[in-house]
Enzyme design. Structure first.
Site, PDB file in Angstrom:
ATOM      1  N   PRO A   1      93.790 -31.958  -7.349  1.00  0.00           N
ATOM      2  CA  PRO A   1      92.425 -32.445  -7.561  1.00  0.00           C
ATOM      3  C   PRO A   1      92.260 -33.216  -8.867  1.00  0.00           C
ATOM      4  O   PRO A   1      91.313 -33.986  -9.027  1.00  0.00           O
ATOM      5  CB  PRO A   1      91.578 -31.155  -7.587  1.00  0.00           C
ATOM      6  CG  PRO A   1      92.410 -30.114  -6.944  1.00  0.00           C
ATOM      7  CD  PRO A   1      93.830 -30.489  -7.222  1.00  0.00           C
TER       8      PRO A   1
ATOM      9  N   GLU B   1      96.108 -21.024  -7.739  1.00  0.00           N
ATOM     10  CA  GLU B   1      95.224 -21.591  -8.755  1.00  0.00           C
ATOM     11  C   GLU B   1      95.730 -22.923  -9.302  1.00  0.00           C
ATOM     12  O   GLU B   1      94.964 -23.776  -9.695  1.00  0.00           O
ATOM     13  CB  GLU B   1      95.066 -20.585  -9.903  1.00  0.00           C
ATOM     14  CG  GLU B   1      94.128 -21.029 -11.021  1.00  0.00           C
ATOM     15  CD  GLU B   1      92.703 -21.246 -10.560  1.00  0.00           C
ATOM     16  OE1 GLU B   1      91.971 -22.021 -11.200  1.00  0.00           O
ATOM     17  OE2 GLU B   1      92.319 -20.634  -9.529  1.00  0.00           O
TER      18      GLU B   1
ATOM     19  N   ARG C   1     102.630 -45.988   8.003  1.00  0.00           N
ATOM     20  CA  ARG C   1     102.114 -47.035   8.887  1.00  0.00           C
ATOM     21  C   ARG C   1     102.279 -48.433   8.290  1.00  0.00           C
ATOM     22  O   ARG C   1     102.185 -49.433   8.995  1.00  0.00           O
ATOM     23  CB  ARG C   1     100.656 -46.774   9.259  1.00  0.00           C
ATOM     24  CG  ARG C   1      99.690 -46.880   8.098  1.00  0.00           C
ATOM     25  CD  ARG C   1      98.290 -46.415   8.458  1.00  0.00           C
ATOM     26  NE  ARG C   1      97.745 -47.162   9.558  1.00  0.00           N
ATOM     27  CZ  ARG C   1      97.178 -48.361   9.448  1.00  0.00           C
ATOM     28  NH1 ARG C   1      97.099 -48.941   8.248  1.00  0.00           N
ATOM     29  NH2 ARG C   1      96.688 -48.983  10.488  1.00  0.00           N
TER      30      ARG C   1
ATOM     31  N   ASP D   1      93.611 -54.427   7.718  1.00  0.00           N
ATOM     32  CA  ASP D   1      92.852 -53.182   7.630  1.00  0.00           C
ATOM     33  C   ASP D   1      91.760 -53.267   6.578  1.00  0.00           C
ATOM     34  O   ASP D   1      91.867 -54.013   5.605  1.00  0.00           O
ATOM     35  CB  ASP D   1      93.764 -52.016   7.249  1.00  0.00           C
ATOM     36  CG  ASP D   1      94.612 -51.544   8.412  1.00  0.00           C
ATOM     37  OD1 ASP D   1      94.228 -51.806   9.556  1.00  0.00           O
ATOM     38  OD2 ASP D   1      95.653 -50.920   8.161  1.00  0.00           O
TER      39      ASP D   1
END
Length: 246
Positions: free
Chosen positions: A88, A115, A153, A168
């Site tokens: 994160p 954690e 991809r 895209d």
């Protein structure tokens, strides 16, 4: 390309790696996908891979030894790969980052749980820390799947049409234009006539304008970062007037 994933839950990847584009990419030998349970590298008699944090606090922290040993084993006979930590705290993932990683020969993804990680893993092993969004998941596995799918991809000949990835959303800096297929009239909802005209120049102009319109209305922040051509600037001004935007 070779991709190794270090995870405590390797079976989570079975469905994702065994279906759709990722399966086809492996069949075409465009990528080799390998998932390793780094618990197998633990020298602890109970095969523990986590411990309490020094200084106290909630949760458990992944110990360095199993991950160091796993990465060193995977890189014995290869030049140093990019080692990606799903976290994160990492940089927010973008299409530009996917394109950067797709140019590599070997990637290793580290998926944590608990954690967090012992800081020495970040400092000594990791080349990239990536977050797929400003939220917290139970572990890094889902994030790794997202990143791997977006990278694979982009590899040559993986998609049926090599122009698909180039067009895209986000690859051009804009959101992609709308698409239509048969029937031309579905319940009174019709396809724009220009798309059936056969005039490729007009079709391209329509797509460019619709792409700018969609980006302006949905992600104006993307336009602010782009270096627009004079023609694009005129189209944006026209679109703002049409949609009563300042």
């Amino acid at each position: 390309m070779k991709i190794d994933v270090l995870s405590l839950f390797p079976s989570m990847f079975d469905g994702v790696f065994g279906e759709s584009i990722l399966k086809k990419a492996q069949e075409k030998n465009a990528v080799e996908l390998n998932v390793v349970n780094f618990r197998e590298y633990s020298t602890n008699k109970h095969q523990n891979v986590d411990d309490y944090p020094y200084g106290g606090g909630a949760g458990m922290v992944l110990t360095p030894q199993p991950i160091f040993d796993a990465v060193e084993k995977l890189t014995e006979t290869a030049k140093k790969p990019r080692v990606v930590l799903l976290c994160p705290q990492g940089e927010r993932y973008t299409q530009a980052k996917a394109e950067e990683l797709a140019a590599e020969e070997h990637l290793i993804f580290i998926c944590g749980h608990y954690e967090g990680y012992d800081e020495r893993i970040r400092e000594q092993l990791v080349t990239d820390e990536i977050s797929i969004g400003d939220y917290v998941l139970t572990g890094g596995e889902l994030g790794a799947m997202v990143v791997i799918d977006s990278v694979v991809r982009l590899l040559p000949d993986v998609l049926g049409n090599n122009h698909s990835a180039v067009q895209d959303s986000h690859s051009t800096g804009l959101l992609e234009h709308p698409h239509y297929t048969r029937p031309a009239d579905f319940r009174g909802l019709t396809v724009p006539e220009v798309l059936m005209s056969g005039n490729h120049k007009k079709i391209e102009q329509w797509r460019q304008k619709e792409s700018l319109k969609r980006t302006l209305l949905r992600r104006p922040d993307m336009l602010e970062k782009m270096e627009l051509t004079e023609e694009q600037k005129k189209l944006v001004a026209q679109l703002k007037e049409e949609n009563q935007l300042s």
